[in-house]
Design a protein around this motif. Structure first.
Motif, PDB file in Angstrom:
ATOM      1  N   GLU A   1       0.828  -1.211   0.000  1.00  0.00           N
ATOM      2  CA  GLU A   1       0.000   0.000   0.000  1.00  0.00           C
ATOM      3  C   GLU A   1       0.866   1.265   0.000  1.00  0.00           C
ATOM      4  O   GLU A   1       0.567   2.228  -0.702  1.00  0.00           O
TER       5      GLU A   1
ATOM      6  N   LEU B   1     -17.260   5.525   1.244  1.00  0.00           N
ATOM      7  CA  LEU B   1     -17.355   4.068   1.301  1.00  0.00           C
ATOM      8  C   LEU B   1     -17.565   3.466  -0.096  1.00  0.00           C
ATOM      9  O   LEU B   1     -17.191   2.323  -0.352  1.00  0.00           O
TER      10      LEU B   1
ATOM     11  N   PRO C   1     -13.830   3.957  -5.253  1.00  0.00           N
ATOM     12  CA  PRO C   1     -12.912   2.838  -5.485  1.00  0.00           C
ATOM     13  C   PRO C   1     -11.511   3.043  -4.910  1.00  0.00           C
ATOM     14  O   PRO C   1     -10.743   2.101  -4.827  1.00  0.00           O
TER      15      PRO C   1
ATOM     16  N   LEU D   1      -5.362   1.162   5.709  1.00  0.00           N
ATOM     17  CA  LEU D   1      -4.834  -0.194   5.887  1.00  0.00           C
ATOM     18  C   LEU D   1      -3.432  -0.160   6.494  1.00  0.00           C
ATOM     19  O   LEU D   1      -3.118  -0.959   7.380  1.00  0.00           O
TER      20      LEU D   1
ATOM     21  N   GLU E   1      -0.919  -3.755 -10.875  1.00  0.00           N
ATOM     22  CA  GLU E   1      -1.866  -2.911 -11.610  1.00  0.00           C
ATOM     23  C   GLU E   1      -2.360  -3.591 -12.899  1.00  0.00           C
ATOM     24  O   GLU E   1      -3.547  -3.626 -13.174  1.00  0.00           O
TER      25      GLU E   1
ATOM     26  N   SER F   1      -5.501  -2.928  -1.729  1.00  0.00           N
ATOM     27  CA  SER F   1      -6.691  -2.077  -1.774  1.00  0.00           C
ATOM     28  C   SER F   1      -7.132  -1.795  -3.208  1.00  0.00           C
ATOM     29  O   SER F   1      -8.287  -1.450  -3.440  1.00  0.00           O
ATOM     30  N   ALA F   2      -6.215  -1.956  -4.163  1.00  0.00           N
ATOM     31  CA  ALA F   2      -6.591  -1.742  -5.570  1.00  0.00           C
ATOM     32  C   ALA F   2      -7.658  -2.754  -6.000  1.00  0.00           C
ATOM     33  O   ALA F   2      -8.514  -2.450  -6.836  1.00  0.00           O
TER      34      ALA F   2
ATOM     35  N   GLY G   1     -11.029  -1.589  -4.958  1.00  0.00           N
ATOM     36  CA  GLY G   1     -11.522  -0.618  -5.946  1.00  0.00           C
ATOM     37  C   GLY G   1     -12.161  -1.310  -7.132  1.00  0.00           C
ATOM     38  O   GLY G   1     -13.225  -0.913  -7.603  1.00  0.00           O
TER      39      GLY G   1
ATOM     40  N   ILE H   1     -15.593  -2.536  -6.205  1.00  0.00           N
ATOM     41  CA  ILE H   1     -16.583  -1.463  -6.156  1.00  0.00           C
ATOM     42  C   ILE H   1     -17.027  -1.081  -7.575  1.00  0.00           C
ATOM     43  O   ILE H   1     -18.216  -0.907  -7.835  1.00  0.00           O
ATOM     44  N   ARG H   2     -16.063  -1.002  -8.492  1.00  0.00           N
ATOM     45  CA  ARG H   2     -16.422  -0.668  -9.878  1.00  0.00           C
ATOM     46  C   ARG H   2     -17.310  -1.764 -10.482  1.00  0.00           C
ATOM     47  O   ARG H   2     -18.301  -1.473 -11.163  1.00  0.00           O
TER      48      ARG H   2
ATOM     49  N   LYS I   1     -20.854  -1.553  -9.000  1.00  0.00           N
ATOM     50  CA  LYS I   1     -21.640  -0.443  -9.570  1.00  0.00           C
ATOM     51  C   LYS I   1     -22.220  -0.839 -10.923  1.00  0.00           C
ATOM     52  O   LYS I   1     -23.375  -0.553 -11.222  1.00  0.00           O
TER      53      LYS I   1
ATOM     54  N   LEU J   1     -16.172  -2.483   4.190  1.00  0.00           N
ATOM     55  CA  LEU J   1     -16.827  -2.923   2.959  1.00  0.00           C
ATOM     56  C   LEU J   1     -17.781  -4.079   3.217  1.00  0.00           C
ATOM     57  O   LEU J   1     -18.556  -4.460   2.351  1.00  0.00           O
TER      58      LEU J   1
ATOM     59  N   ILE K   1     -21.248  -2.897   2.514  1.00  0.00           N
ATOM     60  CA  ILE K   1     -21.820  -2.705   1.179  1.00  0.00           C
ATOM     61  C   ILE K   1     -21.769  -3.964   0.299  1.00  0.00           C
ATOM     62  O   ILE K   1     -22.380  -3.990  -0.754  1.00  0.00           O
TER      63      ILE K   1
END
Lengths: 144, 122
Positions: free
Chosen positions: A43, A97, A100, A107, B29, B63-64, B67, B70-71, B74, B101, B104
């Motif tokens: 991170e 929240l 993205p 963290l 990535e 954490s990527a 993300g 989440i995308r 959606k 998270l 959600i």
């Protein structure tokens, strides 16, 4: 203190991270500790790469670390202008929240015992103790 | 089981499409980008699609990847679909808890209970 300088590419951390984790294993850190340091290093590197050096391949990221029988201490420094960690929005609140991005710092703070930045905000110091202070453990589980 | 690109496998069940992440570590990535394209290509196959994301192989993520989830969620909700996550190992589940998270995403112990929840909602 071991010092490594890597280029600003996503895969550049892989070798350094592998060496750090094997040193933790050699010092008998448990699997939770190794997972935590792995996550925090990834991170911190991602932040340095994206937000610090803005993916500029001409800029470098410096990683200094020291593993002892009691703790690991890591410094990660980019060539960016730095940032103010106190104004980073809490990714757990409201609309954040559903965004993205923006969870890296949370963290790092959750998995390491010390996370602090230099005044410029382009260098982070992180510490994780082999035996974690009880207070910190409880803090992680606290729902704000 | 239909293989779709290298990073996921896809199974078409009765009331859902089960997407299993095949990698143990999801970090880089370009891997995450490839993963997102693979998952989105399945999601875009139908309106009102029910997706179960199976994390049974995943032992580490950054954490990527959150993300990415989440995308993807959606996109699924835009199409009036449903998303369930399952088989998340305890260390990874802790990341979901810390980031909240868990509020959600609908997370289930295994594919069967995720599929049952979809049947109950229909």
């Amino acid at each position: 203190m071991v010092s490594k300088v890597v280029e600003s590419t996503p895969s550049a951390i892989e070798g350094v991270c592998r060496r750090i984790l094997s040193e933790l294993e050699a010092k008998n850190f448990n699997q939770d500790g190794i997972f935590a340091v792995h996550l925090a290093v990834e991170e911190a590197f991602l932040n340095a790469l994206r937000h610090g050096n803005k993916m500029d391949p001409n800029k470098e990221i410096k990683i200094d670390y020291l593993v002892s029988g009691e703790k690991i201490e890591i410094f990660m420094t980019d060539e960016g202008n730095g940032f103010d960690p106190d104004v980073v929005p809490d990714p757990r609140c409201g609309e954040n929240l559903y965004k993205p991005e923006g969870r890296g710092l949370l963290l790092m703070r959750s998995y390491m015992d010390v996370v602090e930045f230099n005044e410029r905000g382009n260098s982070v110091r992180m510490v994780r103790y082999k035996e974690r202070p009880r207070l910190k453990k409880n803090l992680n589980q606290t729902q704000v | 089981m239909v293989p779709v690109k290298p990073r996921i496998s896809v199974e078409y069940a009765e009331n859902a499409v089960i997407i299993t992440f095949t990698d143990e570590k999801i970090l880089e990535e370009k891997d995450i980008q490839a993963l997102q394209e693979s998952v989105m290509s399945v999601v875009e196959q139908a309106e009102r699609i029910n997706i179960i994301l199976d994390f049974c192989n995943v032992r580490f993520l950054s954490s990527a990847v959150l993300g990415l989830l989440i995308r993807v969620s959606k996109k699924i909700y835009e199409q009036d679909g449903k998303l369930k996550l399952c088989n998340i190992n305890p260390k990874i589940y802790e990341i979901f808890k810390i980031t909240r998270l868990t509020k959600i995403f609908d997370i289930y112990e295994d594919v069967e209970s995720a599929a049952e929840s979809l049947s109950a909602e229909d």
